[in-house]
Design an enzyme around this catalytic site. Structure first.
Site, mmCIF file in Angstrom:
data_model
loop_
_atom_site.group_PDB
_atom_site.id
_atom_site.type_symbol
_atom_site.label_atom_id
_atom_site.label_comp_id
_atom_site.label_asym_id
_atom_site.label_seq_id
_atom_site.Cartn_x
_atom_site.Cartn_y
_atom_site.Cartn_z
ATOM 1 C CD GLU A 77 -12.066 -1.601 2.897
ATOM 2 O OE1 GLU A 77 -10.991 -1.373 2.320
ATOM 3 O OE2 GLU A 77 -12.172 -1.667 4.141
ATOM 4 C CG ASP A 124 -2.246 -0.532 1.038
ATOM 5 O OD1 ASP A 124 -2.626 -0.767 -0.124
ATOM 6 O OD2 ASP A 124 -2.953 -0.742 2.042
HETATM 7 O O1 KIV Z 1 -4.752 -1.974 4.222
HETATM 8 C C1 KIV Z 1 -5.368 -3.017 3.945
HETATM 9 O O2 KIV Z 1 -5.243 -4.050 4.612
HETATM 10 C C2 KIV Z 1 -6.267 -2.988 2.796
HETATM 11 C C3 KIV Z 1 -7.200 -4.137 2.613
HETATM 12 C C4 KIV Z 1 -8.244 -4.143 3.651
HETATM 13 C C5 KIV Z 1 -7.765 -4.156 1.250
HETATM 14 O O3 KIV Z 1 -6.246 -2.057 2.067
#
Ligand code: KIV
Length: 294
Positions: free
Chosen positions: A198, A100
């Site tokens: 989501e 991310d």
């Molecule tokens: O940060 C995370 O774990 C996520 C998932 C929930 C898709 O973005």
């Protein structure tokens, strides 16, 4: 698996895939093979996730909540993400590794987004990066042009928790649903190779999934997506204080772990641990040679 190979039966782990990559995930979508994604933040659990046959390991910025103990993801930095990605990278051999982009590491400009994505690849070993929200076509294009696959993330995007006034289901009204459909198409046109959906109604998620050539991965978005993701701690039941509706606990580990700690504590206090079999022989009185600690 070669292109055009017979689709794996529902639920079967495609064991013939030696490494899952972005193109392999597109192949799954064409073949109707559902994608399995699980989060991980450290080497121990990442190894177990990889060995389970999961297709994608996500180093999510949910690290801020499940590892750092914050009520949201907003305090997670790029340095945190690089650190956790490196830990996970050492353990993952087969699954595709997505990391991310944290809050404020890509919102300023497309150039900032590319620099941040580059760090996740170079310092964290990411094979792809994920960013949240619609209206990010410039950033997606810039990162993809540099050869880094981008996964989008739409709907209940946790980095917008303050805008939403809490972790609330999105896309229930017609206008909001239409915006999500358009955002998904725009992400695909900008070059995103997959998108997380989501916290949106299942029917909307199914529609979006059917309208896209790229795979969708759902969390709280029903069964009509091309794959599913869960946060590891939720899936394992490691926090038994609260269970959101979209979570299914596939184990109840909180009690198991607590009991193990308590048993260890009792045995230490009683003096029954360590026993003779956990102790080393020899020493000054017996003059024996050195013994491995393993
Ligand atoms: O940060 C995370 O774990 C996520 C998932 C929930 C898709 O973005």
């Amino acid at each position: 698996m070669t292109l055009g190979a017979k689709p794996a039966a529902t639920g079967e782990i495609p064991a013939t895939i030696r490494r899952v990559t972005a193109p392999v995930l597109h192949q799954y979508k064409r073949q109707g093979q559902r994608i399995v994604m699980i989060t991980a933040y450290d080497a121990t659990f990442a190894r177990l996730v990889d060995e389970s046959g999961a297709d994608v390991v996500l180093v999510g910025d949910s690290v801020g909540m499940v590892m750092q103990g914050h009520p949201h993801t907003l305090e997670v930095t790029l340095e945190h993400m690089c650190y956790h990605a490196r830990c996970v990278r050492r353990a993952v051999q087969r699954a595709h590794l997505v990391v991310d982009l944290p809050f404020m590491s890509y919102q300023v400009s497309a150039e900032q987004a590319l620099l941040s994505a580059g760090r996740l690849v170079q310092e964290g070993g990411a094979e792809a990066v994920k960013l949240e929200g619609g209206g990010r076509a410039d950033a997606v294009r810039k990162i993809v042009q540099a050869g880094i696959p981008v996964m989008g993330h739409l709907g209940l995007t946790p980095q917008s928790v303050h805008e939403f006034g809490g972790f609330r289901v999105q896309g229930r009204e017609d206008a909001a649903a239409e915006r999500l459909r358009q955002d998904a198409l725009q992400l695909q046109e900008a070059g995103a190779y997959a998108v997380v959906l989501e916290g949106i109604p299942a029917a909307l998620a199914r529609q979006i999934s059917q309208s896209l050539a790229i795979p969708t991965i759902g969390i709280g978005a029903g069964v009509g997506c091309d794959g599913q993701v869960l946060v590891m701690q939720d899936l394992l039941g490691l926090d038994d204080r609260f269970k959101p509706r979209f979570v299914k606990r596939f184990a109840e580990l909180a009690g198991v772990v607590r009991d193990a700690f308590a048993t260890y504590g009792r045995e230490v206090r009683e003096g029954t641990f360590p026993a003779a079999e956990h102790s080393f022989s020899g020493g000054p009185a017996t003059q024996s040679g050195s013994e491995s600690a393993e």
